[in-house]
Design a protein around this motif. Structure first.
Motif, PDB file in Angstrom:
ATOM      1  N   MET A   1       0.881  -1.144   0.034  1.00  0.00           N
ATOM      2  CA  MET A   1      -0.031  -0.014   0.087  1.00  0.00           C
ATOM      3  C   MET A   1       0.924   1.295   0.131  1.00  0.00           C
ATOM      4  O   MET A   1       0.538   2.248  -0.688  1.00  0.00           O
ATOM      5  CB  MET A   1      -0.902  -0.107   1.386  1.00  0.00           C
ATOM      6  CG  MET A   1      -1.987   0.714   0.945  1.00  0.00           C
ATOM      7  SD  MET A   1      -3.803  -0.053   1.547  1.00  0.00           S
ATOM      8  CE  MET A   1      -3.907  -1.184   0.780  1.00  0.00           C
ATOM      9  N   THR A  29     -10.810   4.212  -1.468  1.00  0.00           N
ATOM     10  CA  THR A  29      -9.832   3.272  -0.708  1.00  0.00           C
ATOM     11  C   THR A  29      -9.457   3.452   0.524  1.00  0.00           C
ATOM     12  O   THR A  29      -9.611   2.639   1.336  1.00  0.00           O
ATOM     13  CB  THR A  29      -8.751   2.874  -1.708  1.00  0.00           C
ATOM     14  OG1 THR A  29      -9.441   2.612  -3.032  1.00  0.00           O
ATOM     15  CG2 THR A  29      -7.974   1.673  -1.154  1.00  0.00           C
ATOM     16  N   GLU A  32     -12.406   3.166   2.917  1.00  0.00           N
ATOM     17  CA  GLU A  32     -12.734   1.755   3.369  1.00  0.00           C
ATOM     18  C   GLU A  32     -11.522   0.926   4.220  1.00  0.00           C
ATOM     19  O   GLU A  32     -11.817   0.216   4.849  1.00  0.00           O
ATOM     20  CB  GLU A  32     -12.705   0.778   1.946  1.00  0.00           C
ATOM     21  CG  GLU A  32     -13.674   0.977   0.929  1.00  0.00           C
ATOM     22  CD  GLU A  32     -13.768  -0.108  -0.120  1.00  0.00           C
ATOM     23  OE1 GLU A  32     -14.432  -1.005   0.365  1.00  0.00           O
ATOM     24  OE2 GLU A  32     -12.870  -0.086  -0.931  1.00  0.00           O
ATOM     25  N   ASN A  33     -10.277   1.493   3.869  1.00  0.00           N
ATOM     26  CA  ASN A  33      -9.319   1.038   5.045  1.00  0.00           C
ATOM     27  C   ASN A  33      -9.041   1.861   6.303  1.00  0.00           C
ATOM     28  O   ASN A  33      -8.365   1.572   6.980  1.00  0.00           O
ATOM     29  CB  ASN A  33      -7.998   1.057   4.437  1.00  0.00           C
ATOM     30  CG  ASN A  33      -7.907   0.257   3.061  1.00  0.00           C
ATOM     31  OD1 ASN A  33      -8.877  -0.703   3.124  1.00  0.00           O
ATOM     32  ND2 ASN A  33      -7.258   0.291   2.227  1.00  0.00           N
ATOM     33  N   GLU A  35      -8.271   5.014   6.982  1.00  0.00           N
ATOM     34  CA  GLU A  35      -6.903   5.579   7.104  1.00  0.00           C
ATOM     35  C   GLU A  35      -7.235   6.935   7.295  1.00  0.00           C
ATOM     36  O   GLU A  35      -8.032   7.495   7.043  1.00  0.00           O
ATOM     37  CB  GLU A  35      -6.000   5.543   5.615  1.00  0.00           C
ATOM     38  CG  GLU A  35      -6.117   4.125   4.974  1.00  0.00           C
ATOM     39  CD  GLU A  35      -4.629   3.706   4.910  1.00  0.00           C
ATOM     40  OE1 GLU A  35      -3.600   4.688   5.157  1.00  0.00           O
ATOM     41  OE2 GLU A  35      -4.330   2.562   4.205  1.00  0.00           O
ATOM     42  N   GLY A 124     -12.739  -5.691   5.976  1.00  0.00           N
ATOM     43  CA  GLY A 124     -11.975  -4.620   6.534  1.00  0.00           C
ATOM     44  C   GLY A 124     -12.895  -3.355   7.272  1.00  0.00           C
ATOM     45  O   GLY A 124     -12.347  -2.517   7.814  1.00  0.00           O
ATOM     46  N   HIS A 125     -14.098  -3.463   7.302  1.00  0.00           N
ATOM     47  CA  HIS A 125     -14.854  -2.523   7.656  1.00  0.00           C
ATOM     48  C   HIS A 125     -15.166  -2.667   9.105  1.00  0.00           C
ATOM     49  O   HIS A 125     -16.292  -2.894   9.536  1.00  0.00           O
ATOM     50  CB  HIS A 125     -16.170  -2.406   7.146  1.00  0.00           C
ATOM     51  CG  HIS A 125     -16.117  -1.758   5.531  1.00  0.00           C
ATOM     52  ND1 HIS A 125     -15.768  -0.680   5.308  1.00  0.00           N
ATOM     53  CD2 HIS A 125     -16.449  -2.497   4.410  1.00  0.00           C
ATOM     54  CE1 HIS A 125     -15.375  -0.369   3.867  1.00  0.00           C
ATOM     55  NE2 HIS A 125     -15.728  -1.504   3.267  1.00  0.00           N
TER      56      HIS A 125
END
Ligand SMILES: Nc1nc2c(ncn2[C@@H]2O[C@H](COP(=O)(O)OP(=O)(O)OP(=O)(O)O)[C@@H](O)[C@H]2O)c(=O)[nH]1
Ligand SMILES: [Mg+2]
Length: 345
Positions: A1, A29, A32-33, A35, A124-125
């Motif tokens: 990543m 993205t 979703e991750n 971050e 990943g959620h």
């Protein structure tokens, strides 16, 4: 990543504002991750959001939601309006387009720069799909998408968090989706704003229409009577009519000042839902990591400690609620905002 060409907070926000596809894809993205950068960017963009109109599309598996959204997107594009689609599939561990072309029948729009489509699975959620969906919607909103469709499978309560943020909720049924009819009848399923009976080419479509009509007629007090549209998503038949009904609902909300009210409730509901989700995850984590708390549960099992005393101790240890400990029954206000949405419809 880490190997990806990095956006900064500023360049990512600027890219999203400009509607740049690469920036949009990256931002979602990151969302979703979960971050930190995604959080910061959405925070920066949030004051500029509110321009997009969010349309939730829900209904049982296989009724044609994706096909219908695809047809709606085609129609919306013919009117030269920009559009985003977030397709949420809680049952799927995949995301980031892994399902595209398979379950999501939106492939023909991929080359159109004014259309942005993204699918999300449960992968990943940690904070739940509601959180990722809300953040992704805000990103598309900030990118200037006029309409955003949110697709999610469901027949009852589970999908509420995901489409709870929608301005207009469309329930898609098809001839034979009897469970949903029962759920509507029993009041288990909330009455949507617009109903599409898809696969109108099916011989039982008219019967379905009459059944749905008779259920809705039981409820005479609503200021908005949910219109029912027969559609054939595969050919696009009656899709313009469906969009007209969605727009009529929007006009209804706007004309009576209900849109602001509904959005206020929706946002409050999302904030509570996400906060509750996080609190629950935190609670589970702490209990899993804390032998003392697990011992409490053992004591409950051995009937040495009653359940509510265990609850009380857990609340004190995990949430430090010692002074503010409230008795059961005094906290029913907490989810009232989330469920009581019917009056704005
Ligand atoms: N005959 C007929 N078939 C349709 C119609 N709309 C969709 N279908 C078909 O129904 C199947 C399911 O369509 P989808 O759009 O994937 O349904 P969905 O509700 O998105 O499905 P999930 O996302 O898996 O819940 C596909 O094979 C479609 O081609 C229609 O109006 N008539
Ligand atoms: Mg689908």
């Amino acid at each position: 990543m880490a190997a990806r060409r990095d956006f900064t907070r500023e360049s990512l926000a600027a890219g999203v504002r400009a509607g740049d596809r690469r920036a949009l894809a990256r931002a979602i993205t990151l969302v979703e991750n979960r971050e930190p950068l995604a959080y910061e960017v959405v925070r920066d963009l949030y004051p500029e959001t509110g321009g997009a109109y969010a349309i939730g599309v829900t209904g049982p598996p296989g009724v044609g939601k994706s096909t219908l959204i695809s047809a709606l997107v085609r129609h919306v594009r013919s009117l030269d309006r920009s559009v985003g689609v977030i397709s949420v599939d809680p049952s799927s561990p995949f995301s980031q387009g892994a399902l595209l072309g398979d379950r999501i029948r939106l492939v023909d729009h991929f080359l159109d720069p004014e259309v942005f489509i993204r699918s999300m699975g449960s992968r990943g959620h940690l904070g739940g799909l509601a959180e990722a969906t809300l953040q992704a919607l805000l990103v598309l909103d900030a990118a200037g998408k006029e309409l955003v469709f949110l697709e999610t499978v469901g027949t009852g309560q589970g999908e509420v968090e995901v489409i709870g943020i929608a301005d207009t909720v469309v329930l898609v049924l098809m001839p034979g989706s009897g469970d949903s009819i029962q759920a509507l009848k029993a009041g288990i399923m909330e009455i949507p704003d617009v109903i599409a009976i898809n696969k109108m080419d099916h011989p039982a479509a008219k019967t379905m229409l009459n059944e749905v009509r008779s259920i809705l007629s039981l409820d005479k007090d609503r200021s908005w009577k949910p219109p029912i549209v027969l559609t054939e998503a595969t050919t696009g038949q009656n899709v313009p009519e469906l969009l007209e009904k969605i727009e009529a609902h929007r006009a209804h909300l706007e004309s009576e000042g209900h849109l602001e009210e509904r959005r206020r409730k929706n946002l409050a509901g999302e904030v509570f839902a996400i906060a509750s989700g996080r609190a629950k995850a935190h609670l589970e984590q702490v209990v899993a990591d804390d032998p003392e708390l697990r011992r409490l549960l053992d004591e409950v099992q051995r009937r040495e400690l009653d359940p509510l005393t265990a609850v009380r101790e857990i609340m004190e240890r995990v949430f430090h609620l010692s002074g503010a400990w409230v008795q059961p029954g005094s906290g029913e206000q907490s989810d009232g905002d989330k469920t009581d949405r019917t009056d704005t419809r």
